[in-house]
Motif scaffolding. Structure first.
Motif, PDB file in Angstrom:
ATOM      1  N   THR A 212       0.797  -1.335   0.022  1.00  0.00           N
ATOM      2  CA  THR A 212       0.026   0.059  -0.070  1.00  0.00           C
ATOM      3  C   THR A 212       0.877   1.221   0.072  1.00  0.00           C
ATOM      4  N   LEU A 213       2.154   1.478   0.755  1.00  0.00           N
ATOM      5  CA  LEU A 213       2.867   2.354   0.741  1.00  0.00           C
ATOM      6  C   LEU A 213       3.426   2.808  -0.355  1.00  0.00           C
ATOM      7  N   LEU A 214       3.942   1.611  -1.117  1.00  0.00           N
ATOM      8  CA  LEU A 214       4.704   1.794  -2.587  1.00  0.00           C
ATOM      9  C   LEU A 214       3.774   1.970  -3.516  1.00  0.00           C
ATOM     10  N   ALA A 215       2.432   1.675  -3.344  1.00  0.00           N
ATOM     11  CA  ALA A 215       1.399   1.799  -4.646  1.00  0.00           C
ATOM     12  C   ALA A 215       1.050   3.360  -4.336  1.00  0.00           C
ATOM     13  N   HIS A 216       1.117   4.085  -3.229  1.00  0.00           N
ATOM     14  CA  HIS A 216       0.922   5.283  -3.032  1.00  0.00           C
ATOM     15  C   HIS A 216       2.323   6.366  -3.482  1.00  0.00           C
ATOM     16  N   GLY A 217       3.377   5.579  -3.901  1.00  0.00           N
ATOM     17  CA  GLY A 217       4.164   6.482  -4.342  1.00  0.00           C
ATOM     18  C   GLY A 217       5.414   6.857  -3.128  1.00  0.00           C
ATOM     19  N   LEU A 218       5.152   6.200  -1.943  1.00  0.00           N
ATOM     20  CA  LEU A 218       6.123   6.661  -1.022  1.00  0.00           C
ATOM     21  C   LEU A 218       7.300   5.921  -0.926  1.00  0.00           C
ATOM     22  N   PRO A 219       8.431   6.364  -0.630  1.00  0.00           N
ATOM     23  CA  PRO A 219       9.650   5.576  -0.509  1.00  0.00           C
ATOM     24  C   PRO A 219       9.778   4.953   0.981  1.00  0.00           C
ATOM     25  N   VAL A 220      10.347   3.813   1.220  1.00  0.00           N
ATOM     26  CA  VAL A 220       9.845   3.224   2.215  1.00  0.00           C
ATOM     27  C   VAL A 220      11.220   2.405   3.000  1.00  0.00           C
ATOM     28  N   ILE A 221      11.137   3.006   4.350  1.00  0.00           N
ATOM     29  CA  ILE A 221      12.145   2.440   5.149  1.00  0.00           C
ATOM     30  C   ILE A 221      11.636   1.044   5.863  1.00  0.00           C
TER      31      ILE A 221
ATOM     32  N   ASP B 296      14.981 -10.279   0.069  1.00  0.00           N
ATOM     33  CA  ASP B 296      15.733  -9.272  -0.237  1.00  0.00           C
ATOM     34  C   ASP B 296      14.839  -8.127  -1.113  1.00  0.00           C
ATOM     35  N   LEU B 297      14.490  -7.259  -0.483  1.00  0.00           N
ATOM     36  CA  LEU B 297      13.699  -6.105  -0.940  1.00  0.00           C
ATOM     37  C   LEU B 297      14.464  -5.030  -1.333  1.00  0.00           C
ATOM     38  N   THR B 298      14.763  -4.895  -2.753  1.00  0.00           N
ATOM     39  CA  THR B 298      15.700  -4.003  -3.145  1.00  0.00           C
ATOM     40  C   THR B 298      14.904  -2.555  -3.503  1.00  0.00           C
ATOM     41  N   VAL B 299      13.267  -2.718  -3.100  1.00  0.00           N
ATOM     42  CA  VAL B 299      12.640  -1.570  -3.371  1.00  0.00           C
ATOM     43  C   VAL B 299      12.592  -0.756  -2.200  1.00  0.00           C
ATOM     44  N   VAL B 300      13.089  -1.052  -1.096  1.00  0.00           N
ATOM     45  CA  VAL B 300      12.863  -0.411   0.165  1.00  0.00           C
ATOM     46  C   VAL B 300      14.225  -0.187   0.784  1.00  0.00           C
ATOM     47  N   LYS B 301      14.620   0.876   1.555  1.00  0.00           N
ATOM     48  CA  LYS B 301      15.467   0.888   2.347  1.00  0.00           C
ATOM     49  C   LYS B 301      15.723   0.094   3.519  1.00  0.00           C
ATOM     50  N   SER B 302      16.395  -1.052   3.452  1.00  0.00           N
ATOM     51  CA  SER B 302      16.358  -1.986   4.454  1.00  0.00           C
ATOM     52  C   SER B 302      17.375  -1.771   5.551  1.00  0.00           C
ATOM     53  N   ILE B 303      16.719  -1.811   6.953  1.00  0.00           N
ATOM     54  CA  ILE B 303      17.359  -1.661   8.188  1.00  0.00           C
ATOM     55  C   ILE B 303      17.459  -2.814   9.005  1.00  0.00           C
ATOM     56  N   PRO B 304      18.415  -3.146   9.993  1.00  0.00           N
ATOM     57  CA  PRO B 304      18.054  -4.244  10.835  1.00  0.00           C
ATOM     58  C   PRO B 304      16.883  -3.759  11.958  1.00  0.00           C
ATOM     59  N   ALA B 305      16.334  -4.963  12.336  1.00  0.00           N
ATOM     60  CA  ALA B 305      14.914  -4.914  13.345  1.00  0.00           C
ATOM     61  C   ALA B 305      15.414  -4.298  14.755  1.00  0.00           C
ATOM     62  N   LYS B 306      14.667  -3.777  15.438  1.00  0.00           N
ATOM     63  CA  LYS B 306      14.966  -3.094  16.757  1.00  0.00           C
ATOM     64  C   LYS B 306      16.245  -2.313  16.868  1.00  0.00           C
ATOM     65  N   ASN B 307      16.715  -1.575  15.979  1.00  0.00           N
ATOM     66  CA  ASN B 307      17.882  -0.836  16.071  1.00  0.00           C
ATOM     67  C   ASN B 307      17.466   0.454  15.999  1.00  0.00           C
ATOM     68  N   ILE B 308      17.459   1.440  17.039  1.00  0.00           N
ATOM     69  CA  ILE B 308      16.828   2.701  16.869  1.00  0.00           C
ATOM     70  C   ILE B 308      18.018   3.517  16.099  1.00  0.00           C
TER      71      ILE B 308
ATOM     72  N   ALA C 194      20.110   2.910  13.733  1.00  0.00           N
ATOM     73  CA  ALA C 194      19.862   2.568  12.174  1.00  0.00           C
ATOM     74  C   ALA C 194      18.823   3.303  11.652  1.00  0.00           C
ATOM     75  N   LEU C 195      17.532   3.242  12.265  1.00  0.00           N
ATOM     76  CA  LEU C 195      16.337   3.836  11.781  1.00  0.00           C
ATOM     77  C   LEU C 195      16.442   5.113  12.064  1.00  0.00           C
ATOM     78  N   THR C 196      17.080   5.915  12.987  1.00  0.00           N
ATOM     79  CA  THR C 196      17.472   7.466  12.934  1.00  0.00           C
ATOM     80  C   THR C 196      18.276   7.912  11.835  1.00  0.00           C
ATOM     81  N   ILE C 197      19.107   7.156  11.369  1.00  0.00           N
ATOM     82  CA  ILE C 197      20.063   7.355  10.355  1.00  0.00           C
ATOM     83  C   ILE C 197      19.420   7.508   9.189  1.00  0.00           C
ATOM     84  N   ALA C 198      18.641   6.399   8.903  1.00  0.00           N
ATOM     85  CA  ALA C 198      17.759   6.168   7.738  1.00  0.00           C
ATOM     86  C   ALA C 198      16.775   7.127   7.449  1.00  0.00           C
TER      87      ALA C 198
END
Length: 401
Positions: A322-331, A338-350, A352-356
């Motif tokens: 749904t996010l992709l269909a609405h044209g949103l870049p996704v973290i 291996d989802l190359t269409v999103v910016k992947s980050i490790p789980a539960k990592n504050i 890494a998410l802040t940097i992204a």
């Protein structure tokens, strides 16, 4: 006209992702000229948008336990459908295993029409009763599985189905390893919410007015049911460390089949308390449950999508599509896919998410590339195409029945 009887553990599309999938599949099939019925339970623990007098929704059993199984068998026969299609996700059946015996009882009762089973999740939930020695149970599981009499996780559900549909790569791999001779198809799910046409400038302005944010605010959107496994605590902690010009909208209700009643209320209050504790009250807006058009308009007015699920994000996530269909870049948090269409980050990592978040809030060129790539990718997950793929399976199993 072909008639398909679908068995669904629940049919509350506004509270359950699998039920919403079933509803959208039915609509797609209807456009393909296929009539459908739903057999489900009379138990409704949450409010549903499905009208109780809908003749195509048959509440045929009180529960999914063993005592109700013969009632279900009789109900299936009464439909006189051409095909039976079982939608299975353990949680929608209250984690009751009686449904695994349904194909066997149907065959014993004279049902000769095709059975198709869709598994929305697989490879993690096995029957391990304490009263059976583990060594004996393991041998029994493997002995029957090698002969394709049953499989170690879903009993007779898959081995007595004429075709198996998986919605994701992970489940497909496990099934193929366990049942190499089974007829298996992979049909990915589609977006939860279609894109309602709206001018994006208007959508941006309306969203910011609704949330009392400035017109210049950049909006990061989370979409989906609010639940402890969705990584929302990580997201809020990370959001404390990004520019104060950035705002966060948490779109979705908290009450679902996975989180009900008082538990749902308590989790909502926990999120509210955390938002206040982090001094984010003027930067974070929780919508609660909203209808599809409102959700679409809010997404069209947002800038970035974020899905920080604790267990990673895969293509079985309707929220991602749904996010992709609405044209949103996704973290999104990393998974085995291996989802190359999103910016992947490790789980539960504050961190890494802040940097992204900081990167995409400032790098508009990179964000635009992510938006275009994701939108193009999402076009293949069209519900009409999904329904057409199902119709081909139905035609094939009917031919060979």
């Amino acid at each position: 006209m072909v008639c398909v009887a679908l068995i669904a553990g629940t049919y509350a599309p506004d509270r359950c992702g699998v039920a919403d999938y079933t509803r959208r599949l039915r609509e797609g099939l209807r456009q393909q000229g296929v009539r459908s019925l739903v057999l489900t339970t009379v138990k409704t623990t949450v409010k549903t948008d499905v009208e109780t007098d809908d003749p195509t929704v048959i509440k045929s059993v009180q529960d999914w336990n063993l005592q109700n199984l013969l009632h279900l068998v009789r109900a299936v026969h009464r439909t006189n459908a051409d095909i039976l299609h079982i939608q299975h996700a353990a949680g929608t059946y209250s984690f009751d295993r009686a449904i695994f015996l349904l194909p066997l009882l149907l065959r014993l009762s004279g049902w000769r029409k095709p059975i198709v089973t869709t598994i929305h999740e697989y490879g993690w939930w096995e029957w391990e009763p304490k009263w059976i020695p583990k060594w004996f149970l393991e041998r029994l599981k493997e002995w029957g599985q090698k002969r394709s009499w049953w499989d170690r996780e879903d009993g007779f559900l898959l081995t007595l189905s004429d075709a198996i549909v998986t919605t994701n790569q992970e489940a497909e791999k496990v099934v193929r390893d366990r049942l190499p001779n089974a007829l298996i198809y992979r049909i990915p799910i589609g977006a939860n919410v279609e894109v309602f046409p709206i001018d994006r400038t208007l959508a941006r302005s309306q969203l910011r007015q609704t949330c009392n944010w400035s017109e210049a605010a950049q909006v990061v959107a989370f979409f989906g049911f609010l639940h402890p496994v969705k990584g929302l605590e990580t997201l809020l902690s990370a959001f404390q460390n990004v520019s104060s010009d950035a705002k966060l909208i948490l779109m979705g209700g908290v009450e679902s089949l996975a989180l009900r009643g008082d538990e749902a209320k308590q989790y909502w209050e926990k999120l509210e308390a955390l938002i206040s504790q982090l001094n984010l009250s003027d930067r974070v807006h929780m919508t609660g449950y909203i209808d599809a058009k409102t959700a679409s308009n809010y997404l069209s007015g947002s800038d970035i999508g974020v899905l920080p699920f604790n267990h990673g994000v895969t293509l079985k996530s309707g929220s991602l599509l749904t996010l992709l269909a609405h044209g949103l870049p996704v973290i999104a948090t990393r998974s085995s896919e291996d989802l190359t269409v999103v910016k992947s980050i490790p789980a539960k990592n504050i961190d890494a998410l802040t940097i992204a978040l900081n990167e995409w809030l400032t790098d508009f060129e990179k964000r635009d590339r992510g938006s275009k790539l994701g939108q193009e990718f999402a076009q293949q997950f069209d519900w009409n195409a999904i329904a057409a793929s199902h119709l081909k399976i139905y035609e094939s199993v009917r031919t060979h029945a």
